[in-house]
Structures are given as structure tokens and as C-alpha cells.
Design a protein around this motif. Structure first.
Motif, PDB file in Angstrom:
ATOM      1  N   MET A   1     -13.349  11.631  -7.165  1.00 45.97           N
ATOM      2  CA  MET A   1     -13.675  10.374  -7.818  1.00 45.97           C
ATOM      3  C   MET A   1     -14.995   9.841  -7.279  1.00 45.97           C
ATOM      4  SD  MET A   1     -10.270   8.180  -8.261  1.00 45.97           S
ATOM      5  CE  MET A   1      -9.302   8.848  -6.938  1.00 45.97           C
ATOM      6  N   GLU A   2     -15.711   9.212  -8.143  1.00 38.41           N
ATOM      7  CA  GLU A   2     -16.985   8.672  -7.699  1.00 38.41           C
ATOM      8  C   GLU A   2     -16.942   7.156  -7.703  1.00 38.41           C
ATOM      9  OE1 GLU A   2     -19.402   8.847 -11.850  1.00 38.41           O
ATOM     10  OE2 GLU A   2     -19.278  10.670 -10.685  1.00 38.41           O
ATOM     11  N   GLY A   3     -17.851   6.583  -6.974  1.00 37.41           N
ATOM     12  CA  GLY A   3     -17.931   5.134  -6.914  1.00 37.41           C
ATOM     13  C   GLY A   3     -17.049   4.500  -5.859  1.00 37.41           C
ATOM     14  N   ILE A   4     -16.466   5.319  -4.978  1.00 35.24           N
ATOM     15  CA  ILE A   4     -15.620   4.772  -3.917  1.00 35.24           C
ATOM     16  C   ILE A   4     -16.479   4.512  -2.694  1.00 35.24           C
ATOM     17  CG2 ILE A   4     -13.709   5.227  -2.343  1.00 35.24           C
ATOM     18  CD1 ILE A   4     -12.393   6.813  -4.553  1.00 35.24           C
ATOM     19  N   ALA A   5     -16.470   3.272  -2.222  1.00 36.67           N
ATOM     20  CA  ALA A   5     -17.245   2.910  -1.042  1.00 36.67           C
ATOM     21  C   ALA A   5     -16.451   3.201   0.225  1.00 36.67           C
ATOM     22  CB  ALA A   5     -17.634   1.444  -1.088  1.00 36.67           C
ATOM     23  N   ARG A   6     -15.240   2.671   0.288  1.00 37.88           N
ATOM     24  CA  ARG A   6     -14.385   2.935   1.454  1.00 37.88           C
ATOM     25  C   ARG A   6     -12.926   2.736   1.075  1.00 37.88           C
ATOM     26  NH1 ARG A   6     -16.111  -2.413   2.404  1.00 37.88           N
ATOM     27  NH2 ARG A   6     -14.465  -3.772   3.150  1.00 37.88           N
ATOM     28  N   ILE A   7     -12.054   3.279   1.928  1.00 41.80           N
ATOM     29  CA  ILE A   7     -10.611   3.164   1.712  1.00 41.80           C
ATOM     30  C   ILE A   7      -9.996   2.617   2.994  1.00 41.80           C
ATOM     31  CG2 ILE A   7      -8.476   4.417   1.249  1.00 41.80           C
ATOM     32  CD1 ILE A   7     -10.177   6.467  -0.284  1.00 41.80           C
ATOM     33  N   GLU A   8      -9.234   1.534   2.870  1.00 37.81           N
ATOM     34  CA  GLU A   8      -8.549   0.948   4.019  1.00 37.81           C
ATOM     35  C   GLU A   8      -7.058   1.225   3.889  1.00 37.81           C
ATOM     36  OE1 GLU A   8      -9.109  -3.238   4.690  1.00 37.81           O
ATOM     37  OE2 GLU A   8     -11.275  -2.986   4.930  1.00 37.81           O
ATOM     38  N   ILE A   9      -6.444   1.640   4.993  1.00 38.47           N
ATOM     39  CA  ILE A   9      -5.005   1.870   5.004  1.00 38.47           C
ATOM     40  C   ILE A   9      -4.391   0.944   6.042  1.00 38.47           C
ATOM     41  CG2 ILE A   9      -3.160   3.542   5.390  1.00 38.47           C
ATOM     42  CD1 ILE A   9      -5.184   5.724   4.595  1.00 38.47           C
ATOM     43  N   GLN A  10      -3.510   0.063   5.591  1.00 39.09           N
ATOM     44  CA  GLN A  10      -2.823  -0.862   6.489  1.00 39.09           C
ATOM     45  C   GLN A  10      -1.359  -0.453   6.559  1.00 39.09           C
ATOM     46  OE1 GLN A  10      -3.590  -4.550   4.513  1.00 39.09           O
ATOM     47  NE2 GLN A  10      -5.680  -4.698   5.289  1.00 39.09           N
ATOM     48  N   LYS A  11      -0.900  -0.139   7.775  1.00 40.11           N
ATOM     49  CA  LYS A  11       0.486   0.293   7.948  1.00 40.11           C
ATOM     50  C   LYS A  11       1.297  -0.828   8.582  1.00 40.11           C
ATOM     51  CE  LYS A  11      -0.355   5.205   8.464  1.00 40.11           C
ATOM     52  NZ  LYS A  11      -0.207   6.365   9.339  1.00 40.11           N
ATOM     53  N   ARG A  12       2.385  -1.167   7.923  1.00 38.74           N
ATOM     54  CA  ARG A  12       3.337  -2.121   8.475  1.00 38.74           C
ATOM     55  C   ARG A  12       4.686  -1.425   8.571  1.00 38.74           C
ATOM     56  NH1 ARG A  12       1.048  -5.885   4.379  1.00 38.74           N
ATOM     57  NH2 ARG A  12      -0.818  -6.720   5.337  1.00 38.74           N
ATOM     58  N   ILE A  13       5.663  -2.137   9.089  1.00 44.26           N
ATOM     59  CA  ILE A  13       6.984  -1.520   9.312  1.00 44.26           C
ATOM     60  C   ILE A  13       7.595  -1.055   7.993  1.00 44.26           C
ATOM     61  CG2 ILE A  13       9.339  -1.916  10.160  1.00 44.26           C
ATOM     62  CD1 ILE A  13       7.982  -4.041  12.059  1.00 44.26           C
ATOM     63  N   ASP A  14       7.545  -1.922   6.971  1.00 43.67           N
ATOM     64  CA  ASP A  14       8.220  -1.601   5.719  1.00 43.67           C
ATOM     65  C   ASP A  14       7.253  -1.309   4.575  1.00 43.67           C
ATOM     66  OD1 ASP A  14       7.276  -4.151   5.805  1.00 43.67           O
ATOM     67  OD2 ASP A  14       8.870  -5.007   4.563  1.00 43.67           O
ATOM     68  N   LEU A  15       5.943  -1.348   4.846  1.00 43.27           N
ATOM     69  CA  LEU A  15       4.965  -1.245   3.758  1.00 43.27           C
ATOM     70  C   LEU A  15       3.712  -0.506   4.217  1.00 43.27           C
ATOM     71  CD1 LEU A  15       4.016  -2.496   0.878  1.00 43.27           C
ATOM     72  CD2 LEU A  15       2.936  -4.218   2.286  1.00 43.27           C
ATOM     73  N   LEU A  47       2.383  11.507   2.081  1.00 40.84           N
ATOM     74  CA  LEU A  47       2.860  10.764   3.250  1.00 40.84           C
ATOM     75  C   LEU A  47       4.357  10.928   3.448  1.00 40.84           C
ATOM     76  CD1 LEU A  47       0.913   7.419   2.707  1.00 40.84           C
ATOM     77  CD2 LEU A  47       0.318   9.239   4.293  1.00 40.84           C
ATOM     78  N   ASN A  48       5.036  11.422   2.433  1.00 35.79           N
ATOM     79  CA  ASN A  48       6.498  11.474   2.314  1.00 35.79           C
ATOM     80  C   ASN A  48       7.196  10.311   3.041  1.00 35.79           C
ATOM     81  OD1 ASN A  48       6.888  12.574   5.033  1.00 35.79           O
ATOM     82  ND2 ASN A  48       6.350  14.564   4.191  1.00 35.79           N
ATOM     83  N   ASN A  51      11.392   5.495   3.417  1.00 35.68           N
ATOM     84  CA  ASN A  51      11.901   4.144   3.663  1.00 35.68           C
ATOM     85  C   ASN A  51      10.801   3.076   3.600  1.00 35.68           C
ATOM     86  OD1 ASN A  51      10.660   5.124   5.886  1.00 35.68           O
ATOM     87  ND2 ASN A  51      12.194   4.470   7.366  1.00 35.68           N
ATOM     88  N   ARG A  52       9.572   3.466   3.307  1.00 37.91           N
ATOM     89  CA  ARG A  52       8.478   2.509   3.224  1.00 37.91           C
ATOM     90  C   ARG A  52       8.017   2.354   1.789  1.00 37.91           C
ATOM     91  NH1 ARG A  52       4.258   4.001   8.040  1.00 37.91           N
ATOM     92  NH2 ARG A  52       5.294   2.924   9.731  1.00 37.91           N
ATOM     93  N   LYS A  53       7.559   1.171   1.468  1.00 39.26           N
ATOM     94  CA  LYS A  53       7.032   0.904   0.139  1.00 39.26           C
ATOM     95  C   LYS A  53       5.533   1.183   0.157  1.00 39.26           C
ATOM     96  CE  LYS A  53       7.043  -2.613  -3.300  1.00 39.26           C
ATOM     97  NZ  LYS A  53       6.819  -4.026  -3.435  1.00 39.26           N
ATOM     98  N   LEU A  54       5.015   1.758  -0.904  1.00 43.21           N
ATOM     99  CA  LEU A  54       3.596   2.089  -0.987  1.00 43.21           C
ATOM    100  C   LEU A  54       2.936   1.171  -2.003  1.00 43.21           C
ATOM    101  CD1 LEU A  54       1.452   4.206  -0.019  1.00 43.21           C
ATOM    102  CD2 LEU A  54       1.963   5.440  -2.095  1.00 43.21           C
ATOM    103  N   ASN A  55       1.832   0.561  -1.599  1.00 43.03           N
ATOM    104  CA  ASN A  55       1.127  -0.358  -2.477  1.00 43.03           C
ATOM    105  C   ASN A  55      -0.349   0.037  -2.524  1.00 43.03           C
ATOM    106  OD1 ASN A  55       0.384  -2.471  -4.028  1.00 43.03           O
ATOM    107  ND2 ASN A  55       0.727  -4.052  -2.484  1.00 43.03           N
TER     108      ASN A  55
END
Length: 109
Positions: A1-15, A47-48, A51-55
Motif C-alpha cells: 500500500m502506498e501513502g502510509i506515513a507510519r503505523i502505531e500499535i497500542q497494546k492493552r490488556i483487552d484491546l 497476531l492470533n 481473547n483480545r479485541k482488535l481495532n
């Protein structure tokens, strides 16, 4: 894909929240609405996370040519299309001037 500047991944207990910063989100959204769902399914498989929700959120960058990653992709695309490197560099400088950037340094090797 083009036009992507950066990707942030925030990990929490349930999300797990993935924020994709794009310069041109129309490429992903307008093409097919299923593309985002497809991306979500593929990431969930990788990521398999059972028990976590992916957003996945897609955020638009206000001036995409002010971002160095998007500009580098633009120059690379121009060079792939056999445009002369001088023209590609001049066009990149012109685009950053329109984006009100303080300065630019371009180096092609």
C-alpha cells in the motif's frame, strides 16, 4: 500500500489498537469497503489474538507531502516509471514547498 506515513500499535490488556496514518486514505477506503475488513482479518490471523479485541483506525494526514516517508515513496514511484531523476527531485521539492515545509534535502543514489 502506498501513502502510509507510519503505523502505531497500542497494546492493552483487552484491546490491540492499530492506528494507520495515511496521506491518501481514499486508496484504502474508496477502493472497496471490504479491504479494511480483509486487513483486520489478516492482522488477527497473524497476531492470533483470541481473547483480545482488535481495532484498526485510519487517520488522514493533513499535508501528505510534508511527510518524508510519503515523499520518498513518491520519488521511488517516479523513478520506477522511468521519469528522469532530476525531474523527480524537482517535482518533490515543488510539492514540499506547496505543503509549507521549512526545508528539504533530497539525495538519490
Amino acid at each position: 500500500m502506498e501513502g502510509i506515513a507510519r503505523i502505531e500499535i497500542q497494546k492493552r490488556i483487552d484491546l490491540i489498537q492499530i492506528i494507520i496514518y495515511m496521506g491518501f486514505p481514499k486508496l484504502l477506503i474508496e477502493d472497496k469497503p471490504r479491504r479494511v475488513e480483509e486487513l483486520q482479518m489478516n492482522v488477527q490471523k497473524e497476531l492470533n489474538c483470541v481473547n483480545r479485541k482488535l481495532n484498526i483506525a485510519i487517520t488522514r494526514i493533513s499535508n501528505p507531502y510534508g511527510d518524508p516517508n510519503i515523499l520518498a515513496e513518491f520519488i521511488a514511484g517516479q523513478l520506477k516509471n522511468r521519469v528522469s531523476f532530476r525531474k523527480a527531485m524537482k517535482k518533490a521539492i515543488e510539492l514540499t514547498e506547496q505543503a509549507n515545509t521549512k526545508g528539504i534535502q533530497v539525495q538519490i543514489a
